[in-house]
Design a protein around this motif. Structure first.
Motif, short mmCIF file in Angstrom:
data_model
loop_
_atom_site.label_atom_id
_atom_site.label_comp_id
_atom_site.label_asym_id
_atom_site.label_seq_id
_atom_site.Cartn_x
_atom_site.Cartn_y
_atom_site.Cartn_z
N THR A 40 1.80 8.60 8.70
CA THR A 40 0.63 8.58 9.59
C THR A 40 -0.43 7.73 8.92
O THR A 40 -0.85 8.02 7.80
CB THR A 40 0.11 9.98 9.89
OG1 THR A 40 1.18 10.77 10.43
CG2 THR A 40 -1.02 9.93 10.91
N GLN A 56 -4.13 5.88 8.92
CA GLN A 56 -5.52 5.87 9.40
C GLN A 56 -6.04 4.45 9.25
O GLN A 56 -5.90 3.85 8.18
CB GLN A 56 -6.35 6.82 8.52
CG GLN A 56 -7.85 6.73 8.68
CD GLN A 56 -8.34 7.54 9.87
OE1 GLN A 56 -7.97 8.71 10.02
NE2 GLN A 56 -9.16 6.92 10.70
N ARG A 106 0.85 -1.19 0.00
CA ARG A 106 0.00 0.00 0.00
C ARG A 106 0.89 1.24 0.00
O ARG A 106 2.03 1.20 0.48
CB ARG A 106 -0.88 0.05 1.26
CG ARG A 106 -1.85 -1.09 1.42
CD ARG A 106 -3.00 -1.06 0.44
NE ARG A 106 -3.96 -2.13 0.69
CZ ARG A 106 -3.87 -3.37 0.22
NH1 ARG A 106 -2.83 -3.72 -0.54
NH2 ARG A 106 -4.79 -4.28 0.50
N SER A 107 0.34 2.34 -0.48
CA SER A 107 1.08 3.60 -0.50
C SER A 107 0.78 4.41 0.77
O SER A 107 -0.37 4.44 1.21
CB SER A 107 0.64 4.45 -1.70
OG SER A 107 0.88 3.76 -2.89
N TYR A 108 1.80 5.08 1.30
CA TYR A 108 1.61 6.01 2.43
C TYR A 108 2.46 7.24 2.21
O TYR A 108 3.62 7.14 1.78
CB TYR A 108 1.96 5.33 3.78
CG TYR A 108 0.95 4.26 4.11
CD1 TYR A 108 -0.31 4.59 4.59
CD2 TYR A 108 1.21 2.92 3.83
CE1 TYR A 108 -1.28 3.61 4.82
CE2 TYR A 108 0.25 1.95 4.05
CZ TYR A 108 -0.99 2.30 4.55
OH TYR A 108 -1.95 1.34 4.75
N GLU A 134 -6.67 -4.61 4.98
CA GLU A 134 -5.67 -5.66 5.10
C GLU A 134 -4.41 -5.13 5.79
O GLU A 134 -3.85 -5.75 6.67
CB GLU A 134 -5.31 -6.09 3.68
CG GLU A 134 -5.05 -7.54 3.51
CD GLU A 134 -4.93 -7.89 2.03
OE1 GLU A 134 -5.53 -8.88 1.65
OE2 GLU A 134 -4.23 -7.18 1.27
N VAL A 135 -3.97 -3.95 5.36
CA VAL A 135 -2.66 -3.44 5.78
C VAL A 135 -2.76 -2.45 6.95
O VAL A 135 -2.01 -2.54 7.92
CB VAL A 135 -1.93 -2.80 4.58
CG1 VAL A 135 -0.66 -2.09 5.02
CG2 VAL A 135 -1.59 -3.88 3.54
N SER A 136 -3.68 -1.49 6.87
CA SER A 136 -3.69 -0.43 7.89
C SER A 136 -3.97 -0.95 9.30
O SER A 136 -3.29 -0.53 10.24
CB SER A 136 -4.63 0.71 7.50
OG SER A 136 -5.95 0.26 7.35
C1 LIG Z 1 -0.49 8.12 -3.00
C2 LIG Z 1 -1.24 7.58 -1.79
C3 LIG Z 1 -0.87 8.01 -0.52
C4 LIG Z 1 -1.54 7.55 0.60
N1 LIG Z 1 -1.19 8.01 1.84
C5 LIG Z 1 -1.86 7.59 2.93
C6 LIG Z 1 -1.51 8.11 4.22
O1 LIG Z 1 -0.61 8.96 4.38
N2 LIG Z 1 -2.21 7.65 5.29
C7 LIG Z 1 -3.22 6.70 5.16
O2 LIG Z 1 -3.80 6.31 6.18
N3 LIG Z 1 -3.57 6.21 3.95
C8 LIG Z 1 -2.90 6.62 2.83
N4 LIG Z 1 -3.24 6.10 1.60
C9 LIG Z 1 -4.23 5.00 1.54
C10 LIG Z 1 -3.51 3.65 1.74
O3 LIG Z 1 -2.67 3.39 0.61
C11 LIG Z 1 -4.48 2.45 1.83
O4 LIG Z 1 -5.39 2.50 0.76
C12 LIG Z 1 -5.25 2.42 3.14
O5 LIG Z 1 -4.36 2.37 4.26
C13 LIG Z 1 -6.18 1.19 3.20
O6 LIG Z 1 -5.41 0.01 3.05
P1 LIG Z 1 -5.89 -1.34 3.76
O7 LIG Z 1 -5.03 -2.44 3.26
O8 LIG Z 1 -6.03 -1.16 5.23
O9 LIG Z 1 -7.37 -1.52 3.19
P2 LIG Z 1 -7.80 -2.46 1.94
O10 LIG Z 1 -7.69 -3.90 2.36
O11 LIG Z 1 -7.05 -2.02 0.74
O12 LIG Z 1 -9.31 -2.04 1.76
C14 LIG Z 1 -10.37 -2.46 2.67
C15 LIG Z 1 -11.67 -1.76 2.29
O13 LIG Z 1 -11.53 -0.34 2.49
C16 LIG Z 1 -11.64 0.37 1.26
N5 LIG Z 1 -10.55 1.36 1.23
C17 LIG Z 1 -9.28 1.14 0.89
N6 LIG Z 1 -8.54 2.25 1.00
C18 LIG Z 1 -9.37 3.21 1.45
C19 LIG Z 1 -9.19 4.57 1.77
N7 LIG Z 1 -8.00 5.19 1.64
N8 LIG Z 1 -10.28 5.24 2.22
C20 LIG Z 1 -11.47 4.62 2.38
N9 LIG Z 1 -11.69 3.34 2.07
C21 LIG Z 1 -10.66 2.64 1.61
C22 LIG Z 1 -11.48 -0.66 0.17
O14 LIG Z 1 -12.22 -0.33 -1.00
C23 LIG Z 1 -12.03 -1.91 0.83
O15 LIG Z 1 -13.44 -1.96 0.75
C24 LIG Z 1 -2.60 6.59 0.46
C25 LIG Z 1 -2.96 6.15 -0.81
C26 LIG Z 1 -2.29 6.65 -1.93
C27 LIG Z 1 -2.72 6.16 -3.30
#
Ligand SMILES: Cc1cc2nc3c(=O)[nH]c(=O)nc-3n(C[C@H](O)[C@H](O)[C@H](O)COP(=O)(O)OP(=O)(O)OC[C@H]3O[C@@H](n4cnc5c(N)ncnc54)[C@H](O)[C@@H]3O)c2cc1C
Length: 252
Positions: A79, A81, A63-65, A87-89
């Motif tokens: 940081t 959220q 994932r990107s942060y 899966e990752v956060s």
């Molecule tokens: C360039 C870039 C920079 C980013 N920087 C940050 C950062 O600084 N801090 C941060 O917390 N996150 C950031 N994100 C978002 C981060 O990459 C992940 O998408 C987020 O942490 C969710 O990942 P996950 O594996 O927990 O959820 P997933 O397993 O990928 O998703 C679980 C469920 O949540 C939904 N979902 C996924 N991502 C989001 C989202 N961002 N908002 C709402 N619903 C979502 C999915 O559609 C799915 O239904 C960034 C994304 C990008 C593209």
């Protein structure tokens, strides 16, 4: 995406192993992770990295942060959220412990960046965790002693969801030329004028810069938020090329 311009580090993107050295609670659902990444090549405010986790059975998730602060040797801050059912956060917030390794690759992005040599006024508009790369710009401005006028408009659900709340209060007091305004979408603090609402024309018009000052505008957050704000800015007369956007949609 535009090609990286002078000043951006162009390093081969390789996976490096970082370790968590400290974590700070920002809100009930967000934490700042401080990582040591030996050989980190440096970065510009606004850039992000990829984090990759590998399970025992070899399954990988990346994932990107955004990088939350300016370059500081091998030390970087993110940081995160918590996204419910993500899966990752949730792993990074609940399980990843001080001393544990993690793979990172970056920095990534050469357009959504602010360089301290810029003197134009800056408007930062962030929604939720979209404030992270904008905070990196606020911190980079401070670190460089820049006098570029900065305005941050931060849309957030409730007061407890504000990232960096104490630091933002301090920076408004101490950093000459920095203003911060909030839009609350669900619950406003006592004494706040107006009722909770989604960001709109009046907010951007009141807290932004007039287009004739030719500000650089950076908008970051969920896709719908970014598109709404970018459309409002262009509708107000800001040049499209001066409105830079970053969408935090799902990745991986
Ligand atoms: C360039 C870039 C920079 C980013 N920087 C940050 C950062 O600084 N801090 C941060 O917390 N996150 C950031 N994100 C978002 C981060 O990459 C992940 O998408 C987020 O942490 C969710 O990942 P996950 O594996 O927990 O959820 P997933 O397993 O990928 O998703 C679980 C469920 O949540 C939904 N979902 C996924 N991502 C989001 C989202 N961002 N908002 C709402 N619903 C979502 C999915 O559609 C799915 O239904 C960034 C994304 C990008 C593209």
């Amino acid at each position: 995406m535009a090609a990286p311009t002078a000043g951006a580090r162009v390093a081969p993107l390789t996976w490096r192993v970082g370790r968590l050295v400290e974590r700070r609670t920002e809100t009930p659902t967000a934490q700042t992770l401080v990582l040591e990444v030996p050989g980190w090549p440096g970065h510009l405010a606004g850039q992000h990295l990829d984090v990759r986790l590998t399970a025992e059975d070899g399954y990988q998730a990346a994932r990107s942060y955004s990088l939350a602060g300016p370059a500081d040797g091998d030390r970087i801050e993110l940081t995160v959220q918590r996204v419910p059912d993500g899966e990752v956060s949730p792993y990074l917030i609940d399980t990843y412990a001080v001393g544990d390794p993690v793979e990172v690759r970056g920095p990534v992005g050469g357009w959504f960046v602010w360089r301290p040599a810029e003197t134009a006024p800056v408007l930062l508009v962030g929604g939720g965790s979209g404030v992270v790369p904008l905070m990196a710009m606020v911190r980079a401005r401070r670190a460089a002693g820049s006098r570029a006028p900065f305005r941050l408009l931060y849309s957030v659900r409730t007061p407890v969801d504000v990232f960096y709340a104490d630091e933002l209060r301090r920076r408004v007091r101490d950093d000459f030329g920095l203003d911060v305004a909030y839009v609350y979408t669900r619950e406003a603090p006592e004494g706040w004028r107006g009722s909770p609402h989604r960001i709109g024309l009046a907010d951007v018009n009141t807290h932004g810069w007039p287009p004739d000052l030719q500000p650089l505008c950076y908008v970051c957050g969920p896709t719908g938020f970014v598109e709404t704000v970018a459309d409002l800015l262009v509708g107000l007369g800001h040049e499209t090329r001066r409105v830079r956007t970053e969408r935090f949609g799902p990745t991986g």
